[in-house]
Design a protein around this motif. Sequence first.
Motif, PDB file in Angstrom:
ATOM      1  N   ALA A   1       1.848   4.474 -18.583  1.00 29.01           N
ATOM      2  CA  ALA A   1       3.088   5.203 -18.833  1.00 29.01           C
ATOM      3  C   ALA A   1       2.923   6.684 -18.510  1.00 29.01           C
ATOM      4  O   ALA A   1       3.856   7.457 -18.626  1.00 29.01           O
ATOM      5  CB  ALA A   1       3.515   5.029 -20.288  1.00 29.01           C
ATOM      6  N   THR A   2       1.749   7.072 -18.091  1.00 29.71           N
ATOM      7  CA  THR A   2       1.433   8.462 -17.805  1.00 29.71           C
ATOM      8  C   THR A   2       1.474   8.692 -16.295  1.00 29.71           C
ATOM      9  O   THR A   2       1.518   7.762 -15.524  1.00 29.71           O
ATOM     10  CB  THR A   2       0.019   8.767 -18.348  1.00 29.71           C
ATOM     11  N   VAL A   3       1.438   9.942 -15.890  1.00 28.88           N
ATOM     12  CA  VAL A   3       1.400  10.271 -14.468  1.00 28.88           C
ATOM     13  C   VAL A   3       0.026   9.893 -13.923  1.00 28.88           C
ATOM     14  O   VAL A   3      -0.974  10.540 -14.228  1.00 28.88           O
ATOM     15  CB  VAL A   3       1.672  11.775 -14.250  1.00 28.88           C
ATOM     16  N   LEU A   4      -0.016   8.828 -13.143  1.00 27.29           N
ATOM     17  CA  LEU A   4      -1.289   8.299 -12.680  1.00 27.29           C
ATOM     18  C   LEU A   4      -2.005   9.223 -11.698  1.00 27.29           C
ATOM     19  O   LEU A   4      -3.223   9.166 -11.573  1.00 27.29           O
ATOM     20  CB  LEU A   4      -1.084   6.922 -12.039  1.00 27.29           C
ATOM     21  N   ARG A   5      -1.252  10.078 -11.026  1.00 32.34           N
ATOM     22  CA  ARG A   5      -1.876  10.994 -10.065  1.00 32.34           C
ATOM     23  C   ARG A   5      -2.611  12.132 -10.760  1.00 32.34           C
ATOM     24  O   ARG A   5      -3.299  12.913 -10.121  1.00 32.34           O
ATOM     25  CB  ARG A   5      -0.808  11.570  -9.133  1.00 32.34           C
ATOM     26  N   ALA A   6      -2.493  12.208 -12.084  1.00 31.68           N
ATOM     27  CA  ALA A   6      -3.113  13.308 -12.822  1.00 31.68           C
ATOM     28  C   ALA A   6      -4.635  13.209 -12.860  1.00 31.68           C
ATOM     29  O   ALA A   6      -5.316  14.190 -13.112  1.00 31.68           O
ATOM     30  CB  ALA A   6      -2.562  13.350 -14.252  1.00 31.68           C
TER      31      ALA A   6
ATOM     32  N   LEU B   1       0.805  -1.219   0.000  1.00 26.39           N
ATOM     33  CA  LEU B   1       0.000   0.000   0.000  1.00 26.39           C
ATOM     34  C   LEU B   1       0.839   1.271   0.000  1.00 26.39           C
ATOM     35  O   LEU B   1       0.322   2.353  -0.275  1.00 26.39           O
ATOM     36  CB  LEU B   1      -0.964  -0.014   1.188  1.00 26.39           C
ATOM     37  N   ARG B   2       2.138   1.157   0.261  1.00 26.73           N
ATOM     38  CA  ARG B   2       3.003   2.341   0.196  1.00 26.73           C
ATOM     39  C   ARG B   2       3.058   2.899  -1.223  1.00 26.73           C
ATOM     40  O   ARG B   2       3.323   4.084  -1.409  1.00 26.73           O
ATOM     41  CB  ARG B   2       4.403   2.016   0.699  1.00 26.73           C
ATOM     42  N   THR B   3       2.785   2.056  -2.223  1.00 29.14           N
ATOM     43  CA  THR B   3       2.817   2.535  -3.609  1.00 29.14           C
ATOM     44  C   THR B   3       1.671   3.501  -3.898  1.00 29.14           C
ATOM     45  O   THR B   3       1.730   4.251  -4.871  1.00 29.14           O
ATOM     46  CB  THR B   3       2.754   1.364  -4.607  1.00 29.14           C
ATOM     47  N   ALA B   4       0.635   3.496  -3.077  1.00 31.93           N
ATOM     48  CA  ALA B   4      -0.493   4.400  -3.280  1.00 31.93           C
ATOM     49  C   ALA B   4      -0.029   5.851  -3.310  1.00 31.93           C
ATOM     50  O   ALA B   4      -0.561   6.657  -4.080  1.00 31.93           O
ATOM     51  CB  ALA B   4      -1.548   4.191  -2.201  1.00 31.93           C
ATOM     52  N   ARG B   5       0.954   6.200  -2.506  1.00 34.72           N
ATOM     53  CA  ARG B   5       1.466   7.577  -2.478  1.00 34.72           C
ATOM     54  C   ARG B   5       2.016   8.009  -3.834  1.00 34.72           C
ATOM     55  O   ARG B   5       1.945   9.166  -4.193  1.00 34.72           O
ATOM     56  CB  ARG B   5       2.558   7.729  -1.419  1.00 34.72           C
ATOM     57  N   ARG B   6       2.572   7.055  -4.575  1.00 34.79           N
ATOM     58  CA  ARG B   6       3.158   7.390  -5.883  1.00 34.79           C
ATOM     59  C   ARG B   6       2.102   7.512  -6.974  1.00 34.79           C
ATOM     60  O   ARG B   6       2.309   8.215  -7.947  1.00 34.79           O
ATOM     61  CB  ARG B   6       4.176   6.318  -6.294  1.00 34.79           C
TER      62      ARG B   6
ATOM     63  N   GLU C   1      -5.897   2.149 -14.586  1.00 27.42           N
ATOM     64  CA  GLU C   1      -5.433   1.404 -15.764  1.00 27.42           C
ATOM     65  C   GLU C   1      -6.454   1.500 -16.893  1.00 27.42           C
ATOM     66  O   GLU C   1      -6.096   1.750 -18.037  1.00 27.42           O
ATOM     67  CB  GLU C   1      -5.207  -0.069 -15.401  1.00 27.42           C
ATOM     68  N   ALA C   2      -7.726   1.261 -16.590  1.00 28.55           N
ATOM     69  CA  ALA C   2      -8.764   1.311 -17.619  1.00 28.55           C
ATOM     70  C   ALA C   2      -8.837   2.702 -18.245  1.00 28.55           C
ATOM     71  O   ALA C   2      -8.957   2.839 -19.468  1.00 28.55           O
ATOM     72  CB  ALA C   2     -10.114   0.907 -17.029  1.00 28.55           C
ATOM     73  N   TYR C   3      -8.753   3.733 -17.425  1.00 25.30           N
ATOM     74  CA  TYR C   3      -8.828   5.112 -17.924  1.00 25.30           C
ATOM     75  C   TYR C   3      -7.690   5.402 -18.897  1.00 25.30           C
ATOM     76  O   TYR C   3      -7.907   5.877 -20.013  1.00 25.30           O
ATOM     77  CB  TYR C   3      -8.793   6.095 -16.748  1.00 25.30           C
ATOM     78  N   PHE C   4      -6.455   5.115 -18.482  1.00 22.18           N
ATOM     79  CA  PHE C   4      -5.319   5.441 -19.333  1.00 22.18           C
ATOM     80  C   PHE C   4      -5.221   4.525 -20.551  1.00 22.18           C
ATOM     81  O   PHE C   4      -4.762   4.940 -21.609  1.00 22.18           O
ATOM     82  CB  PHE C   4      -4.023   5.468 -18.520  1.00 22.18           C
TER      83      PHE C   4
END
Length: 194
Positions: free
Chosen positions: A161-166, A117-122, A150-153
């Motif tokens: 490959a995009t900034v997922l936090r966007a 779950l630490r990856t959630a921050r990224r 994933e589905a959105y991008f």
Amino acid sequence: MKIYFEKVSELVQNSPKIFDEWYNDVSPDKQARIDRISDISRRNTLILSDHLARKAVSRFCNILEKDVVFRYNSHGKPFYPEEGVHFSISHSGNYVVCCIDEKPCGIDIETVRDVDLRTARRFCTENEIEFINSSNDRQSAFLYIWTRKEAYFKSMGCGIATVLRAVDVLKTDGFETVMDNDYILSIFKSNIKF
């Protein structure tokens, strides 16, 4: 939108030779990639992924499966070069899924499992992190968010490959998510053409 859903193990059990037939329909480039994989389960998953996409396009366009020829964008996403044909493929564990529509669409499936779950921050927005942390099942909450991202991008043709936090997928319309004891599946259908 049409969705195709298969379990690799059921096909292996019921029709093990079918993978050899489907392998023959795969492009030579993809066959070369498959040939480098020694794990038979992973090979079967990739062959089934290609077959489901080919089947979806064949039925959607009313053409023979053998006449479906994919091209690949700069991110490696397969596409069929005809206007108004959009599809997306995903696989995880024992599952392979594909969706197809006349508008951009994306699909992702993840087997339910423990994740760091630490990856959630990224990857997640503050709102998404709050959603995960307030959930009774934080692992599934993270996978819920992840499959939607994933589905959105994928619908845009760029995968992760995009900034997922966007993008905050909890504040974005167009998603359907199904949660089961074994998997989480999210589909995104865009109302705009890219």
